[in-house]
Scaffold this motif. Structure first.
Motif, mmCIF file in Angstrom:
data_model
loop_
_atom_site.group_PDB
_atom_site.id
_atom_site.type_symbol
_atom_site.label_atom_id
_atom_site.label_comp_id
_atom_site.label_asym_id
_atom_site.label_seq_id
_atom_site.Cartn_x
_atom_site.Cartn_y
_atom_site.Cartn_z
ATOM 1 N N PRO A 1 18.014 115.925 50.025
ATOM 2 C CA PRO A 1 18.958 114.817 50.140
ATOM 3 C C PRO A 1 20.308 115.130 49.478
ATOM 4 O O PRO A 1 20.356 115.723 48.409
ATOM 5 C CB PRO A 1 18.269 113.664 49.414
ATOM 6 N N GLY A 2 21.382 114.747 50.163
ATOM 7 C CA GLY A 2 22.725 114.961 49.642
ATOM 8 C C GLY A 2 23.281 116.344 49.912
ATOM 9 O O GLY A 2 24.441 116.601 49.632
ATOM 10 N N SER A 3 22.477 117.249 50.452
ATOM 11 C CA SER A 3 22.955 118.602 50.725
ATOM 12 C C SER A 3 23.523 118.672 52.144
ATOM 13 O O SER A 3 23.166 117.892 53.009
ATOM 14 C CB SER A 3 21.832 119.623 50.549
ATOM 15 N N THR A 4 24.390 119.641 52.358
ATOM 16 C CA THR A 4 25.001 119.800 53.680
ATOM 17 C C THR A 4 24.785 121.199 54.251
ATOM 18 O O THR A 4 24.992 121.411 55.436
ATOM 19 C CB THR A 4 26.513 119.522 53.620
ATOM 20 N N GLY A 5 24.371 122.149 53.443
ATOM 21 C CA GLY A 5 24.199 123.527 53.907
ATOM 22 C C GLY A 5 22.956 123.701 54.752
ATOM 23 O O GLY A 5 21.940 123.044 54.553
ATOM 24 N N ASP A 6 23.047 124.632 55.706
ATOM 25 C CA ASP A 6 21.905 124.938 56.561
ATOM 26 C C ASP A 6 20.723 125.476 55.778
ATOM 27 O O ASP A 6 19.572 125.286 56.172
ATOM 28 C CB ASP A 6 22.305 125.957 57.641
ATOM 29 N N ALA B 1 2.518 106.310 55.324
ATOM 30 C CA ALA B 1 3.822 106.862 55.699
ATOM 31 C C ALA B 1 4.582 107.258 54.436
ATOM 32 O O ALA B 1 4.337 106.717 53.367
ATOM 33 C CB ALA B 1 4.633 105.842 56.482
ATOM 34 N N ILE B 2 5.469 108.232 54.583
ATOM 35 C CA ILE B 2 6.356 108.618 53.486
ATOM 36 C C ILE B 2 7.741 108.902 54.066
ATOM 37 O O ILE B 2 7.887 109.167 55.261
ATOM 38 C CB ILE B 2 5.839 109.849 52.710
ATOM 39 N N ASP B 3 8.741 108.823 53.227
ATOM 40 C CA ASP B 3 10.109 109.187 53.610
ATOM 41 C C ASP B 3 10.544 110.480 52.946
ATOM 42 O O ASP B 3 11.320 111.229 53.506
ATOM 43 C CB ASP B 3 11.096 108.088 53.222
ATOM 44 N N SER B 4 10.044 110.695 51.704
ATOM 45 C CA SER B 4 10.467 111.874 50.964
ATOM 46 C C SER B 4 9.465 112.189 49.868
ATOM 47 O O SER B 4 8.612 111.371 49.530
ATOM 48 C CB SER B 4 11.857 111.649 50.349
#
Length: 147
Positions: free
Chosen positions: A133-138, A104-107
């Motif tokens: 991670p940490g981004s909010t843009g589409d 398994a991996i998360d990132s």
């Protein structure tokens, strides 16, 4: 029990089956060449979209796919999406000709320019997002829809 109730009970009790992309997969099974969807290209670059396509990427449950992630080295960037990684069976991750077969991996994070190829079988139907991670843009996310 009447015929309609019996038919409905049989339909409800029937196991769900994946519909692979081909009928005769032979010895290779789900990894057969005829069961492979189109590869997906993702790019990690400062200030550029993660995915160049439009809308969610449709995947078929039971089919084999490859996601190629390329980082241009303009920034230390990652993609994360634990829900997506839990909805697939990961065959391998290839980095610089090194094959990794994770449970398994998360990132996946790139500290410098490079590429990684993920190969997997789509399993669990639903909609899943990989995001920087940490981004909010589409533009910093890509959605996969497993059918």
């Amino acid at each position: 029990m009447n015929k309609l109730a019996f038919a409905l009970a049989a339909l409800i009790a029937a196991p769900a089956t994946a519909a692979p992309l081909c009928d005769n997969m032979g010895f290779a099974g789900l990894l057969a060449k005829c069961n492979r969807g189109e590869p997906v290209e993702l790019t990690l670059s400062s200030g550029k979209p993660l995915y160049a396509g439009e809308g969610p990427i449709a995947l078929q449950s039971g089919a084999y796919y490859e996601v190629n992630i390329t980082a241009d080295g303009t920034a230390e960037l990652a993609v994360s999406g634990a829900e997506f990684f839990r909805a697939i069976w990961m065959n391998e991750i290839v980095i610089s000709d090194i094959e990794i077969r994770p449970m398994a991996i998360d990132s996946i994070e790139f500290d410098a320019g490079g590429s990684a190829k993920l190969s997997f079988i789509a399993i669990k139907p639903g909609s899943y997002t990989l995001r920087i991670p940490g981004s909010t843009g589409d533009a910093q996310a890509v959605t996969f829809s497993i059918q």
